[in-house]
Design an enzyme around this catalytic site. Structure first.
Site, mmCIF file in Angstrom:
data_model
loop_
_atom_site.group_PDB
_atom_site.id
_atom_site.type_symbol
_atom_site.label_atom_id
_atom_site.label_comp_id
_atom_site.label_asym_id
_atom_site.label_seq_id
_atom_site.Cartn_x
_atom_site.Cartn_y
_atom_site.Cartn_z
ATOM 1 C CG HIS A 51 -0.324 0.199 2.477
ATOM 2 N ND1 HIS A 51 0.312 -0.851 3.053
ATOM 3 C CD2 HIS A 51 -0.448 1.017 3.459
ATOM 4 C CE1 HIS A 51 0.792 -0.413 4.377
ATOM 5 N NE2 HIS A 51 0.190 0.737 4.603
ATOM 6 C CG HIS A 53 0.317 4.476 4.754
ATOM 7 N ND1 HIS A 53 -0.334 3.809 5.719
ATOM 8 C CD2 HIS A 53 -0.551 5.493 4.164
ATOM 9 C CE1 HIS A 53 -1.543 4.480 5.624
ATOM 10 N NE2 HIS A 53 -1.759 5.417 4.836
ATOM 11 C CG ASP A 55 5.030 3.178 7.312
ATOM 12 O OD1 ASP A 55 4.272 3.367 6.594
ATOM 13 O OD2 ASP A 55 4.825 2.189 8.373
ATOM 14 C CG HIS A 56 4.154 0.184 4.387
ATOM 15 N ND1 HIS A 56 4.008 -1.093 4.689
ATOM 16 C CD2 HIS A 56 3.849 0.655 5.204
ATOM 17 C CE1 HIS A 56 3.541 -1.143 5.903
ATOM 18 N NE2 HIS A 56 3.497 0.034 6.239
ATOM 19 C CG HIS A 105 -3.744 0.369 6.809
ATOM 20 N ND1 HIS A 105 -3.893 1.246 7.923
ATOM 21 C CD2 HIS A 105 -2.964 0.803 6.371
ATOM 22 C CE1 HIS A 105 -2.608 1.603 8.098
ATOM 23 N NE2 HIS A 105 -1.833 1.496 7.112
ATOM 24 C CG ASP A 131 0.716 -0.999 7.866
ATOM 25 O OD1 ASP A 131 1.775 -1.700 8.053
ATOM 26 O OD2 ASP A 131 1.096 0.208 7.782
ATOM 27 C CG HIS A 169 4.116 -1.512 11.670
ATOM 28 N ND1 HIS A 169 4.766 -0.675 11.839
ATOM 29 C CD2 HIS A 169 3.374 -1.312 10.399
ATOM 30 C CE1 HIS A 169 4.860 0.347 10.815
ATOM 31 N NE2 HIS A 169 3.668 -0.248 10.141
#
Ligand SMILES: [Zn+2]
Length: 257
Positions: A51, A53, A55-56, A105, A131, A169
């Site tokens: 996805h 975001h 941090d990915h 999410h 996530d 995570h």
């Protein structure tokens, strides 16, 4: 032989590193530097993205510049060279891989299911769920509705119980503390807290989990259990008429836990 290992990134992200037959792929590289370090001079052959975001996805550009490898993920994300969508089948490290859409999410969220050939005609099934599903928890609803997320979790929880679950995570211990509040009478939750505390004290990852473990301990997959529904109603201060409402109450409670 497939090996899957977590590359820690930021505070609590895991970038999953897959190796088979001399090939290397990573899932959700939010940062390039720890991937380069883990590869230790070997080339990267491919990237999977769940996805949008940061941090990915934050490491995509630097990794592609360095390794010139294909990037499979939702087509709206910058740097994705091979857009994928629900129902697609692809080959990852020579293994059949299925794409599942799991909105909630985020709306673009995908999960990837790899089938690793095993002894006889069987397969080990590996789920990369970003996530969406966490060990003993689930992602926050940034873009989707509770009904969308609940349906997405339903797709993942219907996979065979031995399916290995690779979340993005290390949230397990905090999630389990919430699980114990949501279902105090569930001994499997208390046993899992002891197991995960021991792993974390040793600085070892609590992942992968399995679908079977999640069905037993994850309150967001247990909205049908009367004790969970009752606690969700107490915390929400209202009765919930169906499992989606129980899920929504649990998610709101967890947001402020
Ligand atoms: Zn995210």
């Amino acid at each position: 032989m497939l090996t899957i290992s977590p590359i820690p990134a930021f505070n609590d992200n895991y970038i999953w590193h897959l190796q088979r037959g001399g090939e290397h792929w990573v899932v959700d590289p939010g940062d390039a530097a720890p991937v380069v370090e883990a590869l230790d001079g070997k080339p990267l052959d491919g990237i999977l993205i769940t996805h949008h975001h940061a941090d990915h996805t934050g490491g995509i550009a630097a990794l592609c510049k360095r390794y010139d490898c294909p990037v499979y993920g939702p087509g709206s994300i910058d740097g994705v060279t091979h857009p994928i969508a629900a129902g697609d089948s692809l080959s990852v490290l020579g293994m059949p891989t299925e794409v599942i859409d799991v909105p909630g999410h985020t709306l673009d969220h995908l999960a990837l299911l790899l089938r690793e050939p095993a002894e006889g005609s069987g397969a080990h099934i590996h789920l990369f769920c970003g996530d969406t599903l966490f060990a003993a928890g689930c992602g926050r609803l940034f873009e989707g509705t509770p009904a969308q997320m609940y349906a997405s979790l339903g797709k993942l929880s219907a996979l065979p119980p031995e399916t290995r679950v690779y979340c993005a995570h290390e949230y397990t211990l905090a999630n389990l503390k919430f699980a114990a509040a949501a279902e105090p009478g569930n001994n499997a939750v208390h046993n899992r807290i002891a197991e995960v505390e021991a792993l974390r004290a040793d600085n070892r990852p609590s992942l992968p989990s399995t679908v079977g473990e999640e069905l037993a301990t994850n309150p967001f997959l247990r909205c049908h259990v009367p004790a969970v529904a009752r606690r969700a109603a107490e915390c929400a201060g209202k009765e919930n008429s169906d499992e989606v409402e129980v899920f929504a109450s649990l998610r709101r409670w967890k947001d402020n836990f």
